[in-house]
Design a protein around this motif. Sequence first.
Motif, PDB file in Angstrom:
ATOM      1  N   UNK A  78      39.563  23.707  80.671  1.00 55.80           N
ATOM      2  CA  UNK A  78      40.450  22.790  81.376  1.00 55.80           C
ATOM      3  C   UNK A  78      39.711  21.522  81.774  1.00 55.80           C
ATOM      4  N   UNK A  79      40.324  20.378  81.459  1.00 54.32           N
ATOM      5  CA  UNK A  79      39.744  19.078  81.781  1.00 54.32           C
ATOM      6  C   UNK A  79      40.696  18.295  82.679  1.00 54.32           C
ATOM      7  N   UNK A  83      45.360  11.232  86.481  1.00 57.70           N
ATOM      8  CA  UNK A  83      46.717  11.194  87.031  1.00 57.70           C
ATOM      9  C   UNK A  83      46.941  12.285  88.065  1.00 57.70           C
ATOM     10  N   UNK A  84      47.300  11.881  89.278  1.00 59.20           N
ATOM     11  CA  UNK A  84      47.652  12.872  90.287  1.00 59.20           C
ATOM     12  C   UNK A  84      49.125  13.233  90.123  1.00 59.20           C
ATOM     13  N   UNK A  96      46.395  17.434  90.614  1.00 55.24           N
ATOM     14  CA  UNK A  96      46.145  16.472  89.540  1.00 55.24           C
ATOM     15  C   UNK A  96      46.503  17.135  88.218  1.00 55.24           C
ATOM     16  N   UNK A  97      46.830  16.325  87.225  1.00 55.55           N
ATOM     17  CA  UNK A  97      47.145  16.856  85.902  1.00 55.55           C
ATOM     18  C   UNK A  97      45.866  17.233  85.178  1.00 55.55           C
ATOM     19  N   UNK A  98      45.975  18.222  84.322  1.00 52.10           N
ATOM     20  CA  UNK A  98      44.837  18.673  83.531  1.00 52.10           C
ATOM     21  C   UNK A  98      45.326  19.088  82.148  1.00 52.10           C
ATOM     22  N   UNK A 103      44.570  26.042  74.360  1.00 52.89           N
ATOM     23  CA  UNK A 103      45.970  26.155  73.926  1.00 52.89           C
ATOM     24  C   UNK A 103      46.635  24.794  73.707  1.00 52.89           C
ATOM     25  N   UNK A 104      46.015  23.713  74.183  1.00 51.20           N
ATOM     26  CA  UNK A 104      46.610  22.387  74.044  1.00 51.20           C
ATOM     27  C   UNK A 104      47.726  22.121  75.041  1.00 51.20           C
ATOM     28  N   UNK A 105      47.716  22.814  76.166  1.00 47.15           N
ATOM     29  CA  UNK A 105      48.772  22.672  77.162  1.00 47.15           C
ATOM     30  C   UNK A 105      48.313  21.829  78.351  1.00 47.15           C
ATOM     31  N   UNK A 106      49.282  21.360  79.128  1.00 44.46           N
ATOM     32  CA  UNK A 106      49.000  20.605  80.341  1.00 44.46           C
ATOM     33  C   UNK A 106      49.460  21.407  81.548  1.00 44.46           C
ATOM     34  N   UNK A 107      48.856  21.116  82.684  1.00 47.26           N
ATOM     35  CA  UNK A 107      49.192  21.851  83.896  1.00 47.26           C
ATOM     36  C   UNK A 107      48.763  21.031  85.100  1.00 47.26           C
TER      37      UNK A 107
END
Length: 121
Positions: A78-79, A83-84, A96-98, A103-107
């Motif tokens: 996870x990176x 962006x908050x 914050x977004x990561x 898997x190539x997903x955002x969270x």
Amino acid sequence: MIRRPPRSTPLYSSAASDVYKRQVSWDAAGAYCALLTLGEHDDWRLPSMKELQVLVDDGRYSPAIDTSAFIESHDLGIFFCSSSVATSVDPAMPEAWSVYFPAGTTDARGQDGVCSVRCVR
């Protein structure tokens, strides 16, 4: 004919740097990039969500990134993005977004949690 990326294309930090080895909070990630000097450049910053998402390769999984360009990405997961999250579940615990590269997903993640760092310039 060789096609070059447009001048506005962000440059990502090198896989050879220690930037991949860091697991830090969101504030520390931003500070790390701001203080980073790499390849004679000192204008690094934490990438936006869009800049980090563009690295996701939908044709790959575990990791969903070009491993010939980003060699160590499969190890760190996870990176953080710069962006908050506009509306965190608990305003006392901002998020914050990561991007999760296996898997190539955002969270959305708590800003006080730890993620890996990839800087851009």
